[in-house]
Design an enzyme around this catalytic site. Sequence first.
Site, mmCIF file in Angstrom:
data_model
loop_
_atom_site.group_PDB
_atom_site.id
_atom_site.type_symbol
_atom_site.label_atom_id
_atom_site.label_comp_id
_atom_site.label_asym_id
_atom_site.label_seq_id
_atom_site.Cartn_x
_atom_site.Cartn_y
_atom_site.Cartn_z
ATOM 1 N N GLU A 165 0.823 -1.206 0.000
ATOM 2 C CA GLU A 165 0.000 0.000 0.000
ATOM 3 C C GLU A 165 0.862 1.262 0.000
ATOM 4 O OE1 GLU A 165 -4.449 -0.232 1.779
ATOM 5 O OE2 GLU A 165 -2.971 0.392 3.245
ATOM 6 N N HIS A 217 7.033 -26.889 -0.795
ATOM 7 C CA HIS A 217 6.366 -28.002 -1.483
ATOM 8 C C HIS A 217 5.248 -27.487 -2.381
ATOM 9 C CE1 HIS A 217 8.457 -31.103 0.975
ATOM 10 N NE2 HIS A 217 8.628 -30.031 1.732
ATOM 11 N N LYS A 223 -14.114 0.689 -3.774
ATOM 12 C CA LYS A 223 -15.163 1.182 -2.863
ATOM 13 C C LYS A 223 -16.214 1.948 -3.657
ATOM 14 C CE LYS A 223 -12.239 1.912 1.184
ATOM 15 N NZ LYS A 223 -11.636 2.947 2.024
#
Length: 449
Positions: free
Chosen positions: A290, A311, A425
């Site tokens: 961010e 793995h 948003k």
Amino acid sequence: MNKVVSIDVTAVSEVVSCEEIKGQAAFAKKCNEALHDGSGKGNDFLGWLNLPSSITAADLDEIEATAQALRNKCEVVVVVGIGGSYLGARAVIDALSNAFDWLQTNRKNPVVLYAGNNIGEDYISELTAYLNDKSFGIINISKSGTTTEPALAFRLLKAQLEKKVGKEEARSRIVAVTDAARGALFSSAKKEGYKMFVIPDNVGGRYSVLTPVGLLPIAVAGFDIRKIVEGAAYMEKQTAPDVPFEQNISEIYAATRSELYKKGKKIEILANFNPKLHYIGEWWKQLYGESEGKENKGIFNASVDFTADLHSMGQWIQEGERSIFETVISIENPNQKVEVPTDEENLDGLNFLTAKRVDYVNKMAELGTQLAHVDGGVPNIKISVPQLKEEYIGQLIYFFEKACGISGYMLGVNPFDQPGVEAYKKNMFALLNKPGFEKEHEAIQKRLK
Ligand code: PA5
């Protein structure tokens, strides 16, 4: 402090030489100075820089007293928050907790659970079902006080708590951590008379773990927040601009990342060899992602938990596209001791490890991985943490925060804003037809047709 968090960047030398890193020293220092003299971008969000040295004994007393009040009443405390409003607390609590403590019936610490970091209906339904027969409290954290995810979770949890214990008792089990004067959470906390802590105006969410945002849940979980602050204060001194580059681990980390990025290493993978550090990886991704990912620039941050992910993602790291570098958090000493027992039949062929510590095997896995990844063209930075203890976690937090500020300035971006977060948003509010988004609602409906 006797032991300290340290950095080793020698295993990047096949891509970035020591001279090239030193060549960045003056610029890294200049960026560090810009943080301290407030001459850089986002300079109204620099309050985190001196949080460790400026937090007072009275501040800590108040946090501890509030935590104790919740501890006295609650078997479970739900931390409601998203992004910077919960990741720091979760990272520290997970790193310091006994992995199986929450399963014990005779615990001395409340279980800390999290809500408001997703909108999963099953998650909130299962959480409320679990809380039904528990004595619980809520720490509701939102700087803006208007973020949808925590607001929605809090509405549900508050209603459940009030129904269970009555409005008045519920009030004594809810703590709000928010802005000093604005936002829906501030207004409702004032109206309801919740105990409230303020997130300073000049501290952004992802840099707020050393405020009540992080310290209150950590204290509720039973950890020593004074030691965390002490460790962070030590690192505040050690990463100040007047500390020479060669000893300044935040400047070294920022300079090394910057050089690697220039050489085409666009992805940084934070690796750990201890499952307790999973959320340190999540916190770090948010802090760096961010802060730096903007203006079409920035290292992409990923994290892995080794040896489990050796793995799975281990294959990609070893032989995939060579655009990555790795930063490994290495815990020097475990808190517990387990030795490999001998076995007469030796059916599993492991007798060659008899009497060796499990951590010795882990350390060999770590070294073997580092050598393999470096051979495979993945430069490797090592951050050593003496032990999973409060003071070292405090050092680690401040080290990463400081390096992030310096890195952002070296990249030329504002490390303290997050304009890109608004895009989803806006669409979500338009789709939900939130009051004030009527025009956007029409536009998005047309687009979807
Ligand atoms: O780092 C940040 O600023 C963000 O991740 C915020 O912490 C996150 O969006 C939550 O915001 P708020 O605390 O306002 O609810």
